[in-house]
Motif scaffolding. Structure first.
Motif, PDB file in Angstrom:
ATOM      1  N   VAL A 105     -23.345   9.529  20.118  1.00 43.50           N
ATOM      2  CA  VAL A 105     -22.536  10.387  20.989  1.00 43.50           C
ATOM      3  C   VAL A 105     -23.438  11.054  22.032  1.00 43.50           C
ATOM      4  N   ARG A 106     -24.578  11.533  21.611  1.00 40.59           N
ATOM      5  CA  ARG A 106     -25.494  12.175  22.543  1.00 40.59           C
ATOM      6  C   ARG A 106     -26.062  11.166  23.542  1.00 40.59           C
ATOM      7  N   ALA A 107     -26.362   9.972  23.077  1.00 41.91           N
ATOM      8  CA  ALA A 107     -26.894   8.957  23.986  1.00 41.91           C
ATOM      9  C   ALA A 107     -25.870   8.613  25.063  1.00 41.91           C
ATOM     10  N   ALA A 108     -24.611   8.459  24.668  1.00 41.86           N
ATOM     11  CA  ALA A 108     -23.570   8.137  25.643  1.00 41.86           C
ATOM     12  C   ALA A 108     -23.400   9.265  26.649  1.00 41.86           C
TER      13      ALA A 108
ATOM     14  N   GLU B  21     -25.699  11.460  27.565  1.00 42.58           N
ATOM     15  CA  GLU B  21     -26.875  11.501  28.430  1.00 42.58           C
ATOM     16  C   GLU B  21     -26.894  10.349  29.427  1.00 42.58           C
ATOM     17  N   ALA B  22     -26.266   9.232  29.068  1.00 40.69           N
ATOM     18  CA  ALA B  22     -26.200   8.084  29.969  1.00 40.69           C
ATOM     19  C   ALA B  22     -25.104   8.231  31.015  1.00 40.69           C
ATOM     20  N   GLY B  23     -24.417   9.365  31.021  1.00 44.36           N
ATOM     21  CA  GLY B  23     -23.353   9.586  31.999  1.00 44.36           C
ATOM     22  C   GLY B  23     -22.082   8.835  31.671  1.00 44.36           C
ATOM     23  N   ARG B  24     -21.807   8.626  30.382  1.00 42.99           N
ATOM     24  CA  ARG B  24     -20.614   7.885  29.959  1.00 42.99           C
ATOM     25  C   ARG B  24     -19.801   8.735  28.991  1.00 42.99           C
ATOM     26  N   PRO B  25     -19.215   9.821  29.496  1.00 44.30           N
ATOM     27  CA  PRO B  25     -18.511  10.756  28.619  1.00 44.30           C
ATOM     28  C   PRO B  25     -17.314  10.147  27.907  1.00 44.30           C
ATOM     29  N   SER B  26     -16.615   9.203  28.544  1.00 46.31           N
ATOM     30  CA  SER B  26     -15.468   8.596  27.878  1.00 46.31           C
ATOM     31  C   SER B  26     -15.907   7.811  26.644  1.00 46.31           C
TER      32      SER B  26
ATOM     33  N   GLY C 239     -19.090  18.892  10.017  1.00 38.95           N
ATOM     34  CA  GLY C 239     -20.188  19.784  10.345  1.00 38.95           C
ATOM     35  C   GLY C 239     -20.815  19.511  11.702  1.00 38.95           C
ATOM     36  N   SER C 240     -20.661  18.290  12.189  1.00 40.93           N
ATOM     37  CA  SER C 240     -21.238  17.923  13.486  1.00 40.93           C
ATOM     38  C   SER C 240     -20.226  17.949  14.622  1.00 40.93           C
ATOM     39  N   ARG C 241     -18.953  18.020  14.292  1.00 45.95           N
ATOM     40  CA  ARG C 241     -17.927  17.807  15.311  1.00 45.95           C
ATOM     41  C   ARG C 241     -17.967  18.843  16.437  1.00 45.95           C
TER      42      ARG C 241
ATOM     43  N   ALA D  10     -18.817  19.818  22.117  1.00 44.15           N
ATOM     44  CA  ALA D  10     -19.370  20.593  23.232  1.00 44.15           C
ATOM     45  C   ALA D  10     -20.220  19.702  24.133  1.00 44.15           C
ATOM     46  N   VAL D  11     -20.970  18.783  23.537  1.00 45.79           N
ATOM     47  CA  VAL D  11     -21.784  17.849  24.321  1.00 45.79           C
ATOM     48  C   VAL D  11     -20.892  16.956  25.178  1.00 45.79           C
ATOM     49  N   VAL D  12     -19.828  16.440  24.575  1.00 44.41           N
ATOM     50  CA  VAL D  12     -18.905  15.554  25.296  1.00 44.41           C
ATOM     51  C   VAL D  12     -18.237  16.300  26.447  1.00 44.41           C
ATOM     52  N   GLU D  13     -17.758  17.503  26.173  1.00 42.49           N
ATOM     53  CA  GLU D  13     -17.063  18.265  27.212  1.00 42.49           C
ATOM     54  C   GLU D  13     -17.999  18.630  28.355  1.00 42.49           C
ATOM     55  N   GLU D  14     -19.263  18.924  28.038  1.00 45.28           N
ATOM     56  CA  GLU D  14     -20.228  19.219  29.096  1.00 45.28           C
ATOM     57  C   GLU D  14     -20.478  17.978  29.953  1.00 45.28           C
TER      58      GLU D  14
END
Length: 234
Positions: free
Chosen positions: A166-169, A171-176, A196-198, A203-207
């Protein structure tokens, strides 16, 4: 003498302060300690703590003993030799990741092959999660995403694989894709770990979505820096 100088002298009792001592490097561990680390790594080549302890020994020895040239290069060559020897074990995956890290900017194709082999050797997914993390830390989130998606078994691998993807996607500019991967994590049998991670990952996805909305792509996909400051604890 200014007021600030007078205050400093008063706090120091009127005596001049001694200059700071030069840092003394710690002594190289004994041969017995080095032998103990080698023995442990031959039994478990994926012991990260022991690997880095031994790598520190061979790195420092190479830096001190090199004859001309770049001491840093000599140190990296010593760690390369260490990882290469341990990687011969069919159970070894962490040494392959270290080889990948050392070569990823010089020979990316071979580095990714090493990471793929490491991931195939470990059914738990720890190797895959570590490989994805390493690529992210090296500034290669798209490569991390490609490696991870190609090897991820959602129901069998540790939750950390999904978290890293999820973080890699993002950071790669692929939020979808980051959002899709986050939703895929709900299929994991360890529901508590996923829960626990959701919030963190959401927050990472929304940012990433906000950044994409503010900077729509124009022929290329921007890289989004939403990396966390701290990942696995060693």
């Amino acid at each position: 003498m200014g007021a600030l100088d007078r205050i400093r002298r008063r706090l120091a009792g009127g005596r001049p302060t001694a200059p700071p001592r030069a840092a003394v490097p710690p002594p190289v561990p004994s041969a017995a300690e080095e032998a103990r680390l080698w023995t442990g790594l031959r039994e478990d080549p994926n012991d990260e703590v022991s690997f880095h302890a031994l790598a520190d020994i061979v790195r420092r020895r190479a830096e001190v003993g090199h004859d001309g040239g770049d001491p840093r290069k000599a140190a990296e060559d010593a760690v390369w030799s260490l990882a290469g020897e341990l990687a011969h074990s069919p159970r070894a995956w962490y040494p392959l990741i270290e080889l990948g890290r050392l070569s990823v900017h010089d020979d990316r194709e071979q580095a990714l092959k090493r990471l793929a082999t490491a991931s195939d050797r470990d059914p738990t997914g720890c190797a895959l999660a570590t490989s994805v993390r390493m690529l992210r830390e090296e500034g290669l989130p798209s490569e991390a995403l490609g490696l991870g998606v190609g090897h991820w078994r959602t129901g069998e691998h540790v939750v950390e694989v999904g978290r890293q993807l999820v973080r890699a996607a993002a950071e790669a500019g692929r939020p979808s894709e980051a959002r899709r991967l986050l939703e895929s994590m709900s299929a994991h049998p360890d529901a508590a770990a996923v829960a626990g991670s959701r919030d963190e990952l959401l927050a990472v996805v929304e940012e990433a979505e906000r950044i994409r909305a503010a900077n729509p792509p124009s022929g290329s996909i921007p890289v989004v820096d939403v990396r966390e400051r701290k990942l696995f604890k060693r």
